[in-house]
Design a protein around this motif. Structure first.
Motif, mmCIF file in Angstrom:
data_model
loop_
_atom_site.group_PDB
_atom_site.id
_atom_site.type_symbol
_atom_site.label_atom_id
_atom_site.label_comp_id
_atom_site.label_asym_id
_atom_site.label_seq_id
_atom_site.Cartn_x
_atom_site.Cartn_y
_atom_site.Cartn_z
ATOM 1 N N PHE A 1 -1.089 -3.813 -1.357
ATOM 2 C CA PHE A 1 -0.097 -3.455 -2.377
ATOM 3 C C PHE A 1 0.737 -2.241 -1.962
ATOM 4 C CE2 PHE A 1 -2.910 -5.474 -5.852
ATOM 5 C CZ PHE A 1 -2.248 -6.695 -5.700
ATOM 6 N N ARG A 2 0.169 -1.363 -1.134
ATOM 7 C CA ARG A 2 0.917 -0.176 -0.720
ATOM 8 C C ARG A 2 2.178 -0.536 0.072
ATOM 9 N NH1 ARG A 2 -4.482 1.981 0.053
ATOM 10 N NH2 ARG A 2 -4.913 3.429 -1.675
ATOM 11 N N GLU A 3 2.205 -1.746 0.613
ATOM 12 C CA GLU A 3 3.418 -2.208 1.302
ATOM 13 C C GLU A 3 4.534 -2.507 0.291
ATOM 14 O OE1 GLU A 3 2.355 -5.573 3.630
ATOM 15 O OE2 GLU A 3 0.618 -4.583 4.564
ATOM 16 N N LYS A 4 4.141 -2.723 -0.977
ATOM 17 C CA LYS A 4 5.118 -3.028 -2.033
ATOM 18 C C LYS A 4 5.219 -1.783 -2.925
ATOM 19 C CE LYS A 4 4.382 -7.218 -3.836
ATOM 20 N NZ LYS A 4 5.495 -8.093 -3.418
ATOM 21 N N LYS A 5 5.991 -0.795 -2.480
ATOM 22 C CA LYS A 5 5.965 0.531 -3.095
ATOM 23 C C LYS A 5 6.428 0.535 -4.547
ATOM 24 C CE LYS A 5 6.492 3.001 1.262
ATOM 25 N NZ LYS A 5 7.284 3.992 2.058
ATOM 26 N N ASN A 6 7.256 -0.413 -4.916
ATOM 27 C CA ASN A 6 7.749 -0.448 -6.289
ATOM 28 C C ASN A 6 6.803 -1.155 -7.244
ATOM 29 O OD1 ASN A 6 10.071 0.951 -5.653
ATOM 30 N ND2 ASN A 6 11.251 -0.898 -5.216
#
Length: 534
Positions: free
Chosen positions: A361-366
């Motif tokens: 999920f950290r790759e999807k910051k928003n």
């Protein structure tokens, strides 16, 4: 009865008030010693009570016991400590008036310029499950009296009810005293604090005197602003989220990552939880504008049930799921996170997350990632504001086990299905409750395949559900949140190839509806209970 009045010309202006004497009596001792050190270092006389005085004294700071001020010992297990003119005259004296100053001098009572008081932990005690006299003993009497007296006299006294205000008071010590503006702001917070406290006590007493089937004669909602939101449903609307004392819901969730939550995010996340947690098996609900795009449980024998549930829910309506909000009723696994990698999602909320899932999920910051509180529960009551008042009702809930549902149904057409089909009907019936009325759900293998929601007539909801399902409608089961007023709605479902219908029944034309199902050889159950959701 009217209070005393004075000629405005008698008041002497007073802005900055130096702090020479402070009354400190706190239940919450967070940062107490930091404040006490600053007060002692500035030469302020600290008057205190009970455990607060002992804590300050043990830290090596001078402290005056309140009993030496009142000339009366703390008594009745601490119920009487500060309820005395020696204290309250020092709190209420308006030193802008020469007459008040003269009276204090004659009475040999010194004024207080700072009062630091927070109240007994009544709300926390109730939330712990305590009852009876244990709760009663946490009803503070002297504390609110001191807070209100000091707040009324904000022209002369700074009243602090939260450790959050300590830094400002410490800064004021170095600046020569508190300003009138600062004292007025502190007074506003103090009156809000005692009002909230009294509401909590009143609510506890009201609930304790009700028989189980009654609704309260007096309803108090005790909430504090958690955060101001960027805007409401639309950009021109102001908005904030408030948290209720003792609450264990979406407002208490921990945000692990992502952009700031919006008003609509909170609404959709709560709707998603409502849908996912109606189901006992591992389940996922995908919500858009408070309506489901898809709901599913994990496929039988799936190696990763929650990841399977998400894929099956997403397959119901991938187009609408774009920008949706997802709720899972189990820990989110790395596999589920990987499945979401290329799907634009606003919010994911769940009881827990595998560390590897959070890494994905950290790759999807928003992406906003919310973890529910450990003791998360669904609310027992629903409250809705209407102009001039509010509506209160029992929350709409299902029993957990399928058997308790099926045993109450009445078979009106066709043969009793096998257990697998009954479970599919139960799934459709439960998920239908999460859909805005008029609601029609088509389901297959305990996953939604078509949803018709929010239409002003049930026929259009049937058409919408069938259209969204496409070829998947054939062989699916259908659920309707309320009765069919005519046979035209069921006929739309029958023509699409559904195998069974579940609905409450209760229409004056039930016979026509049943006849249509029998003629088509379609199983139809009546539940006797509707599930409107407006």
């Amino acid at each position: 009865m009217a209070g005393p009045s004075h000629d405005p010309s008698l008041y002497r202006p007073r802005d900055v008030v130096p702090i020479r004497r402070a009354l400190v009596s706190v239940s919450d001792k967070t940062d107490l010693l930091r404040l006490a050190e600053a007060l002692a270092g500035a030469g302020v006389e600290i008057v205190s009570t009970g455990s607060t005085a002992q804590t300050i004294r043990d830290a090596g700071h001078p402290v005056t016991d309140v009993a030496s001020v009142t000339g009366f010992p703390e008594s009745l297990d601490g119920r009487v400590k500060t309820l005395h003119p020696g204290v309250h005259a020092g709190l209420l004296a308006d030193l802008r008036l020469e007459d008040h100053e003269r009276q204090l001098s004659e009475l040999e009572i010194a004024p207080f310029e700072l009062v630091v008081v927070n109240l007994y932990p009544f709300v926390e005690t109730v939330a712990s499950g305590a009852e009876g006299d244990v709760v009663v003993e946490q009803i503070d009497i002297g504390g609110p009296a001191m807070v209100r007296a000091s707040a009324k006299n904000y022209a002369n006294v700074a009243i602090v009810v939260s450790p959050e205000s300590y830094p400002a008071i410490i800064e004021a010590l170095g600046a020569g005293g508190t300003s009138l503006t600062q004292r007025k702001e502190l007074a506003a917070r103090a009156f809000a604090h005692t009002a909230s406290y009294d509401r909590a006590v009143a609510t506890w007493f009201a609930e304790g005197t009700l028989v189980e089937e009654d609704l309260p004669g007096h309803l108090t909602i005790n909430a504090e602003r958690l955060a101001t939101l960027r805007y409401g449903e639309n950009a021109h609307q102001r908005a904030a989220i408030y948290t209720r004392a003792g609450g264990h819901g979406i407002a208490q969730a921990t945000q692990l990552q992502g952009k700031e939550m919006s008003y609509n995010n909170y609404v959709d996340a709560d709707a998603a939880l409502r849908a996912a947690f109606d189901l006992v098996k591992p389940a996922v609900a995908i919500i858009k504008h408070a309506n489901p795009c898809g709901i599913a449980i994990g496929a039988p024998n799936a190696l990763d049930p929650i990841a399977s549930a998400h894929l099956r829910a997403h397959e119901c309506d991938p187009v609408s799921a774009f920008g949706g909000v997802i709720a899972a009723n189990r820990t989110v696994t790395m596999k589920m996170a990987e499945n979401m990698r290329d799907i634009f999602t606003e919010v994911i909320v769940a009881p827990d997350f595998e560390p590897a899932a959070l890494e994905v999920f950290r790759e999807k910051k928003n992406l906003r990632v919310l973890q529910l509180p450990v003791d998360w529960t669904q609310e027992p009551m629903d409250v809705r504001l209407v102009s001039g008042g509010l509506l209160l009702q029992d929350a709409d809930r299902f029993p957990a086990e399928i058997e308790s549902l099926v045993d109450s149904w009445e078979l009106m057409s066709g043969e009793r299905p096998d257990d697998e089909e009954l479970e599919n009907l139960s799934f459709a019936w439960k998920t239908c409750r999460a859909v805005k009325s008029n609601a029609i759900v088509l389901a297959k293998n305990s996953a939604t395949v078509g949803v018709g929601m929010g239409q002003v007539n049930r026929v259009d909801s049937c058409r919408l559900a069938v259209e969204r399902a496409g070829d998947r409608a054939a062989g699916s089961v259908a659920a309707s949140d309320a009765f069919f007023p005519f046979a035209d709605g069921p006929q739309v479902l029958i023509d699409a190839g559904i195998s069974a219908i579940i609905q409450p029944g209760g229409s004056v034309r039930d016979d026509e509806v049943i006849a249509a199902a029998r003629e088509a050889g379609v199983t139809m159950y009546f539940t006797g209970e509707r599930h409107f959701y407006h």
